[in-house]
Design a protein around this motif. Sequence first.
Motif, PDB file in Angstrom:
ATOM      1  N   ALA A  73       0.818  -1.217   0.000  1.00 16.36           N
ATOM      2  CA  ALA A  73       0.000   0.000   0.000  1.00 16.36           C
ATOM      3  C   ALA A  73       0.846   1.260   0.000  1.00 16.36           C
ATOM      4  CB  ALA A  73      -0.926   0.002   1.219  1.00 16.36           C
ATOM      5  N   THR A  74       2.094   1.161   0.468  1.00 18.31           N
ATOM      6  CA  THR A  74       2.945   2.355   0.493  1.00 18.31           C
ATOM      7  C   THR A  74       3.275   2.856  -0.916  1.00 18.31           C
ATOM      8  OG1 THR A  74       5.010   1.067   0.568  1.00 18.31           O
ATOM      9  CG2 THR A  74       3.980   1.628   2.676  1.00 18.31           C
ATOM     10  N   ILE A  75       3.156   1.991  -1.913  1.00 14.15           N
ATOM     11  CA  ILE A  75       3.504   2.398  -3.291  1.00 14.15           C
ATOM     12  C   ILE A  75       2.459   3.352  -3.870  1.00 14.15           C
ATOM     13  CG2 ILE A  75       3.959   1.575  -5.633  1.00 14.15           C
ATOM     14  CD1 ILE A  75       5.070  -1.002  -4.326  1.00 14.15           C
ATOM     15  N   PRO A  76       1.151   2.988  -3.925  1.00 19.81           N
ATOM     16  CA  PRO A  76       0.169   3.962  -4.429  1.00 19.81           C
ATOM     17  C   PRO A  76       0.064   5.200  -3.542  1.00 19.81           C
ATOM     18  CG  PRO A  76      -0.934   2.008  -3.562  1.00 19.81           C
ATOM     19  CD  PRO A  76       0.516   1.681  -3.645  1.00 19.81           C
ATOM     20  N   ILE A 126       2.840   7.513  -4.629  1.00 18.42           N
ATOM     21  CA  ILE A 126       2.529   8.134  -5.925  1.00 18.42           C
ATOM     22  C   ILE A 126       1.522   9.263  -5.740  1.00 18.42           C
ATOM     23  CG2 ILE A 126       1.426   7.733  -8.163  1.00 18.42           C
ATOM     24  CD1 ILE A 126       2.696   4.945  -8.144  1.00 18.42           C
ATOM     25  N   PHE A 127       0.517   9.033  -4.892  1.00 17.11           N
ATOM     26  CA  PHE A 127      -0.477  10.076  -4.628  1.00 17.11           C
ATOM     27  C   PHE A 127       0.188  11.294  -3.986  1.00 17.11           C
ATOM     28  CE2 PHE A 127      -3.214  12.080  -1.403  1.00 17.11           C
ATOM     29  CZ  PHE A 127      -4.156  12.664  -2.249  1.00 17.11           C
ATOM     30  N   VAL A 128       1.060  11.067  -3.004  1.00 19.13           N
ATOM     31  CA  VAL A 128       1.738  12.182  -2.332  1.00 19.13           C
ATOM     32  C   VAL A 128       2.639  12.928  -3.318  1.00 19.13           C
ATOM     33  CG1 VAL A 128       3.454  12.772  -0.562  1.00 19.13           C
ATOM     34  CG2 VAL A 128       1.616  11.168  -0.031  1.00 19.13           C
ATOM     35  N   GLY A 129       3.319  12.189  -4.206  1.00 22.12           N
ATOM     36  CA  GLY A 129       4.157  12.834  -5.204  1.00 22.12           C
ATOM     37  C   GLY A 129       3.348  13.752  -6.119  1.00 22.12           C
ATOM     38  N   ILE A 130       2.193  13.278  -6.578  1.00 22.72           N
ATOM     39  CA  ILE A 130       1.317  14.089  -7.430  1.00 22.72           C
ATOM     40  C   ILE A 130       0.754  15.276  -6.644  1.00 22.72           C
ATOM     41  CG2 ILE A 130      -0.885  14.065  -8.696  1.00 22.72           C
ATOM     42  CD1 ILE A 130      -0.254  11.116  -9.391  1.00 22.72           C
ATOM     43  N   TYR A 131       0.421  15.035  -5.381  1.00 29.96           N
ATOM     44  CA  TYR A 131      -0.137  16.088  -4.516  1.00 29.96           C
ATOM     45  C   TYR A 131       0.852  17.240  -4.378  1.00 29.96           C
ATOM     46  CZ  TYR A 131      -2.594  18.056  -0.453  1.00 29.96           C
ATOM     47  OH  TYR A 131      -3.272  18.892   0.411  1.00 29.96           O
ATOM     48  N   LEU A 132       2.131  16.903  -4.161  1.00 22.10           N
ATOM     49  CA  LEU A 132       3.144  17.936  -3.956  1.00 22.10           C
ATOM     50  C   LEU A 132       3.530  18.650  -5.255  1.00 22.10           C
ATOM     51  CD1 LEU A 132       5.592  16.295  -1.375  1.00 22.10           C
ATOM     52  CD2 LEU A 132       4.268  18.375  -1.053  1.00 22.10           C
ATOM     53  N   TRP A 144      10.455  12.248  -8.468  1.00 20.97           N
ATOM     54  CA  TRP A 144       9.467  12.899  -7.598  1.00 20.97           C
ATOM     55  C   TRP A 144       8.178  12.105  -7.476  1.00 20.97           C
ATOM     56  CZ3 TRP A 144       4.821  13.730  -9.880  1.00 20.97           C
ATOM     57  CH2 TRP A 144       4.793  13.818 -11.281  1.00 20.97           C
ATOM     58  N   LEU A 145       7.943  11.156  -8.398  1.00 22.95           N
ATOM     59  CA  LEU A 145       6.656  10.459  -8.438  1.00 22.95           C
ATOM     60  C   LEU A 145       6.569   9.282  -7.478  1.00 22.95           C
ATOM     61  CD1 LEU A 145       3.878  10.176  -9.759  1.00 22.95           C
ATOM     62  CD2 LEU A 145       4.947   8.809 -11.572  1.00 22.95           C
ATOM     63  N   LEU A 146       7.643   8.515  -7.329  1.00 29.08           N
ATOM     64  CA  LEU A 146       7.590   7.319  -6.493  1.00 29.08           C
ATOM     65  C   LEU A 146       8.715   7.281  -5.464  1.00 29.08           C
ATOM     66  CD1 LEU A 146       6.532   4.533  -5.698  1.00 29.08           C
ATOM     67  CD2 LEU A 146       7.763   3.567  -7.654  1.00 29.08           C
ATOM     68  N   LEU A 147       9.951   7.406  -5.924  1.00 27.56           N
ATOM     69  CA  LEU A 147      11.103   7.195  -5.046  1.00 27.56           C
ATOM     70  C   LEU A 147      11.149   8.178  -3.878  1.00 27.56           C
ATOM     71  CD1 LEU A 147      13.649   5.334  -4.942  1.00 27.56           C
ATOM     72  CD2 LEU A 147      14.897   7.217  -5.962  1.00 27.56           C
ATOM     73  N   LEU A 148      11.109   9.464  -4.191  1.00 23.72           N
ATOM     74  CA  LEU A 148      11.219  10.479  -3.136  1.00 23.72           C
ATOM     75  C   LEU A 148      10.095  10.389  -2.113  1.00 23.72           C
ATOM     76  CD1 LEU A 148      12.488  13.857  -4.648  1.00 23.72           C
ATOM     77  CD2 LEU A 148      13.409  12.613  -2.706  1.00 23.72           C
ATOM     78  N   PRO A 149       8.805  10.454  -2.537  1.00 25.28           N
ATOM     79  CA  PRO A 149       7.745  10.434  -1.523  1.00 25.28           C
ATOM     80  C   PRO A 149       7.693   9.138  -0.722  1.00 25.28           C
ATOM     81  CG  PRO A 149       6.815  10.314  -3.737  1.00 25.28           C
ATOM     82  CD  PRO A 149       8.264  10.651  -3.885  1.00 25.28           C
ATOM     83  N   ARG A 150       7.955   8.002  -1.365  1.00 25.39           N
ATOM     84  CA  ARG A 150       7.890   6.738  -0.630  1.00 25.39           C
ATOM     85  C   ARG A 150       9.007   6.650   0.405  1.00 25.39           C
ATOM     86  NH1 ARG A 150       9.594   1.983   0.266  1.00 25.39           N
ATOM     87  NH2 ARG A 150       8.163   0.254   0.597  1.00 25.39           N
ATOM     88  N   ASP A 151      10.204   7.082   0.008  1.00 26.59           N
ATOM     89  CA  ASP A 151      11.331   6.986   0.924  1.00 26.59           C
ATOM     90  C   ASP A 151      11.187   7.942   2.097  1.00 26.59           C
ATOM     91  OD1 ASP A 151      12.365   5.044  -0.625  1.00 26.59           O
ATOM     92  OD2 ASP A 151      14.127   6.134  -1.308  1.00 26.59           O
ATOM     93  N   TYR A 152      10.745   9.165   1.820  1.00 28.00           N
ATOM     94  CA  TYR A 152      10.701  10.098   2.957  1.00 28.00           C
ATOM     95  C   TYR A 152       9.532   9.782   3.879  1.00 28.00           C
ATOM     96  CZ  TYR A 152       7.081  13.796   2.353  1.00 28.00           C
ATOM     97  OH  TYR A 152       5.921  14.518   2.320  1.00 28.00           O
ATOM     98  N   LEU A 153       8.419   9.232   3.340  1.00 26.56           N
ATOM     99  CA  LEU A 153       7.329   8.793   4.216  1.00 26.56           C
ATOM    100  C   LEU A 153       7.767   7.578   5.033  1.00 26.56           C
ATOM    101  CD1 LEU A 153       4.220   9.138   1.863  1.00 26.56           C
ATOM    102  CD2 LEU A 153       4.758  10.537   3.861  1.00 26.56           C
ATOM    103  N   SER A 154       8.523   6.689   4.416  1.00 28.75           N
ATOM    104  CA  SER A 154       9.036   5.525   5.142  1.00 28.75           C
ATOM    105  C   SER A 154       9.969   5.945   6.265  1.00 28.75           C
ATOM    106  CB  SER A 154       9.775   4.592   4.174  1.00 28.75           C
ATOM    107  OG  SER A 154       8.918   4.097   3.192  1.00 28.75           O
TER     108      SER A 154
END
Length: 598
Positions: free
Chosen positions: A167-170, A173-179, A241-251
């Motif tokens: 679930a962390t993947i979608p 992606i949502f957070v990346g698009i949001y930002l 910015w779409l997957l790597l950055l938001p997923r890593d910093y949220l993790s």
Amino acid sequence: MNSIVLVIVGALVLILGYRLYGCFIAAKVLALDETRKVPSEVFEDGKDYVPTNKWVLLGHHFAAIAGAGPLIGPVLAAQFGYLPGTLWILIGSVAAGAVHDMIMLFASVRFNGESIAEIAKHTLGKKIGFITSISVIFILIITMAGLGLPVVNSLYNSPWGTFTVGATIPIAIFVGIYLRYIRPGKIGEATIIGMVLILLAVIFGPQVQGTALGNFLTLNTKQLSVILVIYGFCAAALPVWLLLLPRDYLSTYMKLGVIGILVVGILIVRPQLQMPALTQYIHGGGPVVSGKVFPFLFITIACGALSGFHSLISTGTTPKLIKNEKDILPIGYGSMLLEAFISLMALIAATALPTSDYFAINSLPEVFNKLNLIPKDLPMLQTLVGEQLAGRPGGSVSLAVGMTYVFHNIPGLSSIMSYWYHFCIMFEALFILTTIDSGTRIGRYLLQDLFGKMYKPLANKDSKFNLIFFSALMSVTWGALLYSGNISTIWPLFGVANQTLAAIAFAIGTSVLIEIGKKKYTPITILPMIFIAITTMTASIENIFGNYIPNGKTTLTILSFIIMIMLVVIVVECVKSWRKNWNKNFDSELLNTSNSII
């Protein structure tokens, strides 16, 4: 020893290390310049070069460097007692690990965000650049496949874990698009939304078990291996910015949140460290780590104090994203100290367990039976978490059990310890996964640099074909090893290969210091390079003649010799270069060539 003392002393050492040694290197040695243009500004392309908020980037960088090492290494090294691991984590991270990370990040920022191999080529010549490139790719492929194993082993036949981690993947992606499009610049908002969604995924994870979705997510190791490869490809190919950055910093926030909760639990419960300060296994013959405290303590803890893999992150994604040179200090030096603190907490969780229980978990039954130890609280813990715990070596289970052991003493929490234990297992899997995505993307950069020299069209970084081809090549290469399971036969090489890369990075970092006219400060890199090179060579020799050859492990013997040769060749060439360039006057702006930012 009371664990609170260790927490307080550890935190003070790391804070003082940052404020004194880290700031000294940033100001006097590297002379970081906030007015200087950085690669993300000069080459901004919306894919790899993206100016990024300091706190978001710190989260990404920390998530990328903090894989299995700070969790698993200290737990395994607890076999020697709590004292050796504590000393190396604190001293090693301040004087070696954080220095290593910051200097390599600085060098890459000054070299347009280029890789460690390209930096070696510019400072030491094409021959060493090529050897470094081959060495790094060799080590990275092994590391990626090896890091995939604990993820697969944690998630197979576990619909709860697969749902939560997946679930962390979608969400990312949502957070990346949001930002980027919905609320640009609203970091706080996006972080809150992302963390709430991740917590909901954790909370509702158990509900999928027994449902159609749960059956769909009940996967075997082969299926998970394929999915992991697909994820690695996406993380390497999609815009950062779409997957790597938001997923890593949220993790990262989840990682730090869990460790923060553990610190609070330790402060409330005040558990005693039940493992002795030193055990009889410092002389070798231990059931968890074969070998003496020197050199195997330093090889086992790895990322918890010093890691060559960090040089790949510091010369990979991070220098292409950094927004200001001043950010090199908190991101390069500070992230390593955060990782060291996590390592210390993992060590405390492991050594707070009754000693006999620690060895019962981390030893195979036939090995534990020879130790003449009787489990103390293990039967109670097995009932508490609802799983068989004995005979599950590798460190991840004993860490989760140690964290559970701390919290079960808090009134009212015993009833949820099964949930907490499984959450800790998922937390560890998530921790490791963030290293895999960044490592795969870095592998794409390295492979393109290497093949681009042989066929120029492959060097075109704007080509979509190249983007997809090299992302797929890196993912499939380590994925094939993971899928076949053959990587498990060379697991003992991981620590040696990782620390070999650290020695190589220190050697290259020393060359950079000489070239920027800071030769009087070279002891900050030369001394740790000498120490870790000697440690690595000693470990390799002991492995070869004490384990591999006597047991007929020809492949491990050959690979160990290759790693030793790589280290010797690169260090010798570096020393030749230092002697040649020692009395030259270089431009302190680093570097007055067409390959540097002026």
